[in-house]
Motif scaffolding. Sequence first.
Motif, mmCIF file in Angstrom:
data_model
loop_
_atom_site.group_PDB
_atom_site.id
_atom_site.type_symbol
_atom_site.label_atom_id
_atom_site.label_comp_id
_atom_site.label_asym_id
_atom_site.label_seq_id
_atom_site.Cartn_x
_atom_site.Cartn_y
_atom_site.Cartn_z
ATOM 1 N N HIS A 81 0.882 -1.177 0.000
ATOM 2 C CA HIS A 81 0.000 0.000 0.000
ATOM 3 C C HIS A 81 0.909 1.213 0.000
ATOM 4 C CE1 HIS A 81 -2.968 2.849 2.057
ATOM 5 N NE2 HIS A 81 -3.388 2.646 0.837
ATOM 6 N N ASP A 134 -3.967 5.859 4.293
ATOM 7 C CA ASP A 134 -5.395 6.147 4.233
ATOM 8 C C ASP A 134 -5.835 6.796 5.539
ATOM 9 O OD1 ASP A 134 -5.675 5.038 1.725
ATOM 10 O OD2 ASP A 134 -6.333 3.081 2.466
ATOM 11 N N HIS A 139 -12.571 7.968 2.755
ATOM 12 C CA HIS A 139 -11.204 8.192 3.245
ATOM 13 C C HIS A 139 -10.384 8.962 2.225
ATOM 14 C CE1 HIS A 139 -10.403 4.568 0.771
ATOM 15 N NE2 HIS A 139 -9.119 4.932 0.776
ATOM 16 N N HIS A 168 -6.750 9.113 0.472
ATOM 17 C CA HIS A 168 -5.532 8.349 0.193
ATOM 18 C C HIS A 168 -4.439 9.377 -0.096
ATOM 19 C CE1 HIS A 168 -2.960 5.226 -1.665
ATOM 20 N NE2 HIS A 168 -2.699 6.156 -2.571
HETATM 21 ZN ZN LIG Z 1 -5.030 4.006 0.030
#
Ligand SMILES: [Zn+2]
Length: 248
Positions: free
Chosen positions: A87, A91, A171, A173
Motif C-alpha cells: 500500500h 489512508d 477516506h 488516500h
Molecule cells: Zn489508500
Amino acid sequence: MKYKLLIGLVVLLAVIVPQMRAQEVTYNHAGGAGINPPEQYPEPPPFGLPFNTLPGPTTWSLGQGYGNTVGAYFLRDVFYRAGQGLHFGLDFSAPCGTEVVAIGDGVVSEIDSSHGSAPHNLMIDHANGYSSFYGHLLERVTLVQVGQTVKQGQTVALSGDSFETCHSAPHLHLEIRDNFHVRAYNPVRLINADWESLALVGSFEQGFSRDLADPRRWQTMKEQPDVVFGGPMLNDYPNPWPPQRGRR
Ligand SMILES: [Zn+2]
C-alpha cells in the motif's frame, strides 16, 4: 584540418548531449524545475498532516498504514501490483467533504491526472523534490488551479469515498512521491505527527503482514520500504502471517 574539426564536433556533442538529457528529466509535472528528493529521509520530517482539524471520531483518523499492510498483502495482485504489492500511501478515514490541506508549500501540478485513486485526485510538487498526491476526492478540485502556488495548511480539496457512496469507505488516500513519480516514499517518515498515538485508533486493520521465513522484516510503521512504481513484487512469499483467508 578537417580531422580536427571532426574531433571538435565530437567533443562538443559529448558535452552538449548529456546536458540535453539532464534537462529533459529536470522538469516535473508542473512544467517547472523538478529535482530528486534527498537520498536519506530528512530530519525533522518536512511535511504536516493533510488536515487542519484534530483527529477524532467526527473528524478523521488513521486508516490503513503505508507499506506491507495485511490488507495490501491480500490484495497485492488486485490493487497494488503497480506498487510492488505494497500500500504505497496512507489512508485517513474521514467523512465526505472533510477539508484536505496541503502538507507543505508547493505548486499544484496535476488535477484529475491518470495516477488513479478515483474518482478525483490532486498532485502538488514541493521544492524539496517530493510531490504529494491526494486521492479519492469528493469532486474535481476547484479550490486551486494547476500552476497555483499553495501554502502548507491551505485547504486544497474535499475528501471523498473510493466507492463514491460516502458511506462505504470514505477516506483520503495520501501518497508522497518524487517529483517524477518514479518512487513512493513512506509518509510516516516525512510527516511530522505523533504516529504511535494516531495508530491506536482506526477503522482498517492496523497490522503488517509477516513473511514467516523472515518475520522481523518491516515490523513497524517507520520500517516500511520505499516503492518503485512498476518494480517487482516485494511480498510474494508463500507463508504469510496472518494466514491468507480462505486458503488455509
Ligand atoms: Zn489508500
